[in-house]
Design a protein around this motif. Structure first.
Motif, short mmCIF file in Angstrom:
data_model
loop_
_atom_site.label_atom_id
_atom_site.label_comp_id
_atom_site.label_asym_id
_atom_site.label_seq_id
_atom_site.Cartn_x
_atom_site.Cartn_y
_atom_site.Cartn_z
N GLN A 1 0.83 -1.20 0.00
CA GLN A 1 0.00 0.00 0.00
C GLN A 1 0.87 1.25 0.00
N GLU A 2 1.88 1.28 0.83
CA GLU A 2 2.78 2.42 0.91
C GLU A 2 3.60 2.57 -0.37
N ASP B 1 -0.41 5.30 -3.30
CA ASP B 1 -0.68 6.72 -3.10
C ASP B 1 -0.70 7.56 -4.37
N LYS C 1 -4.35 5.16 -8.24
CA LYS C 1 -5.69 5.17 -7.67
C LYS C 1 -6.76 5.13 -8.76
N GLN D 1 5.85 5.33 -8.93
CA GLN D 1 5.40 5.51 -7.56
C GLN D 1 6.25 4.68 -6.59
N SER E 1 8.23 6.31 -3.50
CA SER E 1 7.93 5.84 -2.14
C SER E 1 9.16 5.26 -1.48
#
Length: 462
Positions: free
Chosen positions: A386-387, A391, A396, A431, A435
Motif C-alpha cells: 500500500q505504501e 498513493d 488510484k 510511484q 515511495s
C-alpha cells in the motif's frame, strides 16, 4: 527460451513473444539477510541451462543462438558440467527446485549431455524426487524420433515450439517444420509426457486476422495436452522479418486486431478448460510450469551456458547480497573462459533492495494471482505494498477503473487489466521509486545521504 526475457513494451500491452522474465533471490541493502527467511529458502534455486545452437535462424528471432555446421558436443558437455559445478559451489545452493533446458534448440543436444548435467546436479546438491525438468524442442521429424531418449535421460516436461499450424505462416516465420510435423510431434510428446506437454504458439503473423487465428487455436486446443504458452509476434531490429516489414514486403496486423486476437484466445482457451495463470501462459488440471513460477515469484536461480542469466547470492565468495549475472555470449569464448576460470560469467551486478522490488513488481503482476503481501514483505519489511504503490493518483485511477486490485490478498491485475499490463507498469514503477526514496530518506539520520538506487557492476575475467 532464454531466461531473461523482460516484458518489452508494446502499444496495446499484449503478451510478448517468448517473454518469461526471470528474477530471483534475496539480499538487502547493507548486506542484511531477512531473518524470517529460513535456511532452506536461502539455499534453494532453480537451474537454467542454455543450449545456444540451432539448425537455422527463425526470421523473428534475436535470441543468443548460433548456426553451426558442426558442434563439438563433447566440449559443450564438459563446459556445461564444469560451469554447473562451479556455480553450485559459488552459490552454495543445497537444493535445486527445477531445471529448464532452453535455447537455441536444446533438443539438438545429445540426450547423454542432458543426463550428465542432471547427474552432476544430483551429485552436488539435493533434488526432489518429483522435480520438474523441462526442455524445449522443435517439432521436426528428427526431433520427435528422439523424444523417448530425452525422457530416458531425465526430462519430465516438454515445451514444444509449434508456433503456427499453417504452413504459409511457418515459412514466413522461418520455421523448419510443417504443420503436419508439428501435429505428429505433439501426438508423440503427449504419449511420452502425458499431462506435461506444453505448446508454444505465436499470433500476429503477417497477413493473419482474427477468424483464421480462432480456427487455428480451436484445432490446437483439441489436441494439446495441459499447457499453452501464447505469444504475440514482436518485431526485433536486426531480424529478417523486421527488415521485410520495414521494406513493406510484409505487413503485420494493426494493434486493434492484435488485441482482438488476444482476447479471442483467452476466451477459447477458457472454454477449453485452461486457466490463465500468467499474461502468456494457460494451464488446465494444475499443469503450470513450476520453473517459470519461480521467476515470477522472485526466487533465485542459476544460469549455465553461453548467454545465460542468473540471480543468486554468491555465499561461497563470502557475500550476502544478490547478484545479477550474465554468462559470456559466444560459445567458443564461453568455453575458453570455463576452461580457464571454471565459469564463463562475463558480467555481474550487485542488486539493491529497490532493484529487487522493481523486478518483483514487473514480473509478479504478470501472474493472475499477482503479488501477495507476504511475498512483498519478504523483500521489503519496512515498505508495504500500500505504501509502495497505493498513493499515486494515477494508480488510484487504475484501482477505481478496476484494472488493478489492491486488497487483503495483495496487488494484482483484473482480467481486463492483465491485457493492459505494460500500460499500467510505468505509473506503478514511478510511484515505487518515489515511495522507496521517501522511506529511505525518513530512515536516515539528519546528516545522512540517500544511497544510490543502482547496483555496482563488475566485469568478470578482467
Amino acid at each position: 527460451m532464454h531466461p531473461l526475457r523482460l516484458a518489452r513494451n508494446c502499444t496495446v500491452s499484449l503478451p510478448l513473444a517468448r517473454s518469461s522474465g526471470q528474477f530471483s533471490g534475496w539480499g538487502l541493502t547493507g548486506g542484511q539477510v531477512p531473518a524470517y527467511l529460513d535456511e532452506a529458502t536461502l539455499h534453494q534455486a532453480a537451474l537454467y541451462v542454455h543450449w545456444p545452437f540451432c539448425e537455422r535462424r527463425c526470421t523473428y528471432c534475436n535470441f543468443n543462438k548460433y548456426i553451426s555446421p558442426s558442434i563439438d558436443h563433447d566440449a559443450m558437455r564438459d563446459g556445461l558440467l564444469r560451469e554447473t559445478e562451479t556455480l553450485l559451489s559459488v552459490s552454495q545452493v543445497k537444493e535445486i527446485t527445477s531445471i529448464f533446458f532452453g535455447g537455441g534448440t536444446p533438443s539438438l543436444a545429445r540426450p547423454s549431455t542432458i543426463a550428465r548435467v542432471l547427474e552432476t546436479v544430483a551429485r552436488v546438491t539435493h533434488v526432489p524426487h518429483d522435480m520438474e525438468i523441462s526442455m524445449e524442442a522443435n517439432p521436426t521429424s528428427a526431433a520427435a524420433s528422439r523424444l523417448a531418449e530425452f525422457k530416458e535421460a531425465g526430462i519430465t516436461r516438454l515445451s514444444l515450439g509449434v508456433q503456427a499450424l499453417c504452413d504459409r505462416d511457418l515459412r514466413i516465420l522461418g520455421r523448419d517444420h510443417t504443420a503436419r510435423e508439428a501435429l505428429q510431434s505433439l501426438e508423440e510428446a503427449r504419449k511420452l509426457f502425458p499431462g506435461n506437454t506444453s505448446v508454444d504458439i505465436i499470433f500476429g503473423h503477417p497477413g493473419q486476422n482474427v477468424e483464421p487465428w480462432e480456427e487455428e487455436l480451436e484445432e490446437l486446443v483439441a489436441l494439446c495436452d495441459h499447457h499453452v504458452s501464447l505469444y504475440q509476434l514482436t518485431l526485433e531490429r536486426g531480424t529478417g522479418l523486421y527488415k521485410q516489414v520495414q521494406e513493406q514486403a510484409l505487413s503485420i496486423p494493426e494493434q486493434e486486431e492484435l488485441a482482438e486476437m488476444y482476447q479471442a484466445a483467452r476466451r477459447i482457451l477458457g472454454r477449453a478448460g485452461f486457466l490463465q495463470y500468467e499474461v502468456s501462459n494457460f494451464a488446465k488440471s494444475g499443469a503450470v510450469c513450476e520453473h517459470n513460477l519461480g521467476y515470477w515469484r522472485g526466487r533465485q536461480y542459476l544460469g549455465v551456458g553461453p548467454g545465460a542469466h542468473g540471480r543468486f547470492i554468491p555465499w561461497g565468495e563470502g557475500k550476502s547480497l544478490r547478484e545479477a549475472r550474465i554468462q559470456t555470449l559466444e560459445p567458443d569464448d564461453w568455453l575458453r573462459e570455463v576452461r580457464q576460470f571454471g565459469h564463463g560469467t562475463r558480467k555481474r551486478v550487485q542488486q539493491t533492495e529497490l532493484d529487487i522490488l522493481e523486478e518483483l513488481l514487473v514480473l509478479g503482476l504478470r501472474m493472475n494471482d499477482g503479488i501477495t503481501h507476504q511475498l512483498w514483505l519478504q523483500c521489503s519489511p519496512s515498505l508495504s505494498l500500500q505504501e509502495a504503490v497505493g498513493d499515486s493518483p494515477e494508480v488510484k485511477q487504475y484501482l477505481e477503473k478496476q484494472l488493478l486490485v489492491l486488497d487483503n490478498r495483495g496487488l494484482r491485475c483484473s482480467w481486463e487489466g492483465l491485457a493492459l499490463l505494460d500500460m499500467l507498469l510505468p505509473a506503478l514503477l514511478l510511484q515505487l521509486q518515489l515511495s522507496y526514496q521517501k522511506s529511505v530518506t525518513h530512515s536516515l539520520p539528519s546528516t545522512g545521504s540517500v544511497p544510490q538506487a543502482l547496483g555496482s557492476t563488475t566485469t568478470a575475467h578482467t
